[in-house]
Design a protein around this motif. Structure first.
Motif, short mmCIF file in Angstrom:
data_model
loop_
_atom_site.label_atom_id
_atom_site.label_comp_id
_atom_site.label_asym_id
_atom_site.label_seq_id
_atom_site.Cartn_x
_atom_site.Cartn_y
_atom_site.Cartn_z
N THR A 201 0.79 -1.10 -0.27
CA THR A 201 -0.31 -0.20 -0.37
C THR A 201 1.16 1.05 0.42
N GLY A 202 0.37 2.29 -0.73
CA GLY A 202 1.14 3.80 -1.12
C GLY A 202 0.19 4.97 -0.89
N LEU A 203 0.84 5.65 0.10
CA LEU A 203 0.06 7.06 -0.56
C LEU A 203 0.09 8.28 -1.07
N VAL A 204 -1.11 8.12 -2.19
CA VAL A 204 -1.07 9.63 -2.73
C VAL A 204 -1.66 10.51 -2.14
N HIS A 205 -0.57 11.68 -1.95
CA HIS A 205 -0.64 12.49 -1.27
C HIS A 205 -1.63 13.40 -1.75
N ILE A 206 -1.55 14.22 -1.54
CA ILE A 206 -3.78 15.71 -1.55
C ILE A 206 -2.78 15.97 -2.67
N SER A 207 -1.93 16.58 -3.15
CA SER A 207 -0.64 17.06 -4.00
C SER A 207 -0.14 17.15 -5.18
N GLU A 208 -0.71 14.51 -5.09
CA GLU A 208 -0.58 14.73 -6.65
C GLU A 208 -1.22 13.62 -6.46
N VAL A 209 -2.52 13.86 -6.56
CA VAL A 209 -4.16 13.58 -6.81
C VAL A 209 -4.08 14.13 -8.36
N SER A 210 -4.59 15.24 -8.12
CA SER A 210 -4.66 16.63 -9.58
C SER A 210 -3.69 17.33 -9.96
N TRP A 211 -4.02 17.12 -11.21
CA TRP A 211 -3.43 19.02 -11.78
C TRP A 211 -4.38 20.07 -11.47
N ASP A 212 -5.78 19.51 -11.20
CA ASP A 212 -6.54 20.57 -10.20
C ASP A 212 -5.93 20.93 -8.85
N LEU A 213 -6.65 21.84 -8.25
CA LEU A 213 -6.85 22.33 -6.55
C LEU A 213 -7.19 21.91 -6.03
N VAL A 214 -7.43 20.26 -5.41
CA VAL A 214 -7.49 20.09 -4.68
C VAL A 214 -8.19 20.25 -3.63
N GLN A 215 -8.93 20.10 -2.56
CA GLN A 215 -9.24 21.17 -1.36
C GLN A 215 -10.37 19.92 -0.98
N ASP A 216 -10.61 19.02 -1.81
CA ASP A 216 -10.87 17.88 -0.61
C ASP A 216 -11.11 16.93 -1.55
N VAL A 217 -10.08 15.59 -0.53
CA VAL A 217 -9.32 14.63 -0.94
C VAL A 217 -10.94 13.75 -1.85
N GLN A 218 -11.68 13.65 -1.58
CA GLN A 218 -13.00 12.77 -1.44
C GLN A 218 -13.64 13.63 -2.75
N ASP A 219 -13.56 14.52 -2.96
CA ASP A 219 -14.20 15.00 -4.42
C ASP A 219 -13.16 14.64 -5.75
N PHE A 220 -11.98 13.63 -5.52
CA PHE A 220 -11.51 13.42 -6.04
C PHE A 220 -11.21 11.95 -6.20
N LEU A 221 -11.63 10.72 -5.03
CA LEU A 221 -11.07 9.56 -5.20
C LEU A 221 -12.18 9.38 -3.89
N ASN A 222 -12.66 7.58 -3.71
CA ASN A 222 -12.69 7.22 -2.66
C ASN A 222 -12.98 6.19 -2.38
N GLU A 223 -13.32 5.42 -1.49
CA GLU A 223 -12.48 4.47 -1.07
C GLU A 223 -13.61 3.38 -1.98
N GLY A 224 -11.97 2.47 -3.08
CA GLY A 224 -12.83 1.11 -3.76
C GLY A 224 -12.97 1.55 -4.79
N ASP A 225 -12.67 2.60 -5.04
CA ASP A 225 -12.19 3.28 -7.13
C ASP A 225 -11.02 2.48 -7.10
N THR A 226 -10.81 2.63 -8.55
CA THR A 226 -9.71 2.15 -9.45
C THR A 226 -8.32 2.90 -10.14
N VAL A 227 -7.50 2.45 -9.97
CA VAL A 227 -7.01 3.83 -10.22
C VAL A 227 -5.69 3.31 -10.99
N LYS A 228 -4.40 4.08 -11.65
CA LYS A 228 -3.48 4.14 -11.90
C LYS A 228 -2.50 4.89 -11.01
#
Length: 366
Positions: A201-228
């Motif tokens: 398991t690794g951590l995607v820090h809030i700064s590495e979630v998206s090029w958009d400004l991320v103020q709430d990680v849950q606006d972009f990612l939720n438990e069970g989502d599949t990602v690359k």
């Protein structure tokens, strides 16, 4: 794009989840040889406490087994010190984790210390439903905590997985993953290995979630989502992996403002703007004046301006283009909020020298 001014790197905080305490049956064993044998009642963490007085069900401990208990406590301590991996049978499961047998002792594996391989088989199922099916099987674990006085013997399947699989990952590797826990600072992602199981398991820090400004990680990612994700850092000393999603995506600005302001047929992409044509981003004028004080930078000029559809940063950022220099001229992109501005540096410095110069300037300018 190479970022000249970077925000804080991924914060690889330790997993915050902890096991919930709940009483479970436990085979009694004494803490020390010279103590009078006590009947112990275990908690979900494998701890023990003296049973209540007058308990009719309390049976005395077989004193003949005391040397074995002592030897097994010592074996557990040695196993922790040596980092050994043990394969232990699962006796029971409760809401907090698994009870496993270690020779004559019983230990506890909290749910947060289980391998993600179990949960990722069916992320929609509660972990308690998954762990009850592990009863009667064996799992590979390492000793996480030994406290003989408190009758606490805790094991970690995650630590065993790290020892076995961490050598297979490298910075730059790309994995399919499943999002586990999501927190304000980022999201933990379980990595799928070639065998089809999710071992680390690794951590995607809030700064590495998206090029958009991320103020709430849950606006972009939720438990069970599949990602690359891509591996951006490995801390072997702390058994931590830093991941990024946005670095697998194209920077919305790339190297120029062509996507923001399409060029006209007769327009040059490197047209300079006169000072009267430019309304600089707040703070940029001071930065450019400071850049002119750096050795090797002889001129600073401004190019096109534009407005992005997306907010990429609230603070002023400077990004250095990967495009090769033309006539000793490099391109920077300044951006804040939705506004972006091209800045041209005439310099004898190379790309690394420019990055260091900009970092020095940013350290001086409030």
């Amino acid at each position: 794009m190479l970022a000249v001014s970077l925000g804080p790197g991924p914060s690889l905080a330790a997993f915050p989840a902890s096991a919930r305490r709940s009483p479970v049956p436990f085979v009694p064993f004494p803490a020390r040889l010279h103590h009078r044998p006590l009947l112990l009642s275990a908690t979900a963490e494998g701890t023990g406490a003296p049973a209540g007085q007058g308990d009719a069900s309390a049976a005395p401990v077989d004193e003949a087994r005391l040397p074995q208990f002592a030897a097994d406590w010592e074996a557990a301590r040695a196993g922790k010190d040596q980092g050994r991996i043990f394969t232990l049978p699962v006796l029971r499961a409760n809401s907090g984790g698994l009870i496993v047998r270690f020779n004559s002792l019983q230990g506890f594996v909290p749910n947060p210390l289980l391998s993600p391989a179990h949960w990722c088989k069916d992320p929609k199922r509660p972990i308690q439903d998954i762990t009850k099916h592990l009863v009667g099987t064996s799992i590979s674990v390492k000793v996480a905590e030994v406290n003989e006085e408190e009758r606490k013997l805790v094991f970690s399947e995650k630590d065993a997985s790290w020892s076995r699989y961490s050598s297979q990952i490298k910075i730059g590797d790309i994995y399919d993953g499943i999002v586990g826990s999501v927190f304000p600072y980022g999201a933990f992602v379980h990595l799928r290995f070639p065998d089809g199981l999710y071992h680390l398991t690794g951590l995607v820090h809030i700064s590495e979630v998206s090029w958009d400004l991320v103020q709430d990680v849950q606006d972009f990612l939720n438990e069970g989502d599949t990602v690359k994700v891509i591996v951006v850092n490995i801390d072997t000393a702390k058994s931590r992996i830093a991941l990024s999603i946005r670095q697998l995506e194209e920077d919305p600005l790339l190297e120029t403002l062509d996507k923001v302001i399409p060029l006209e047929a007769d327009q040059s992409p490197d047209r300079m703007m006169s000072p009267s044509e430019v309304e600089l981003l707040p703070g940029l004028d001071g930065i450019c004046n400071e850049l002119l004080q750096e050795d090797g930078i002889t001129d600073v000029q401004f190019g096109r301006q534009g407005s992005e559809k997306r907010v990429v940063s609230q603070d002023l950022e400077l990004w250095l283009s990967n495009a090769p220099a033309k006539d000793n001229k490099f391109t920077l992109l300044a951006r804040a909020g939705r506004q972006v501005q091209e800045v041209y540096l005439t310099t004898s410095l190379d790309q690394e020298g420019i990055k260091k110069a900009v970092q020095r300037v940013l350290g001086r300018v409030p």
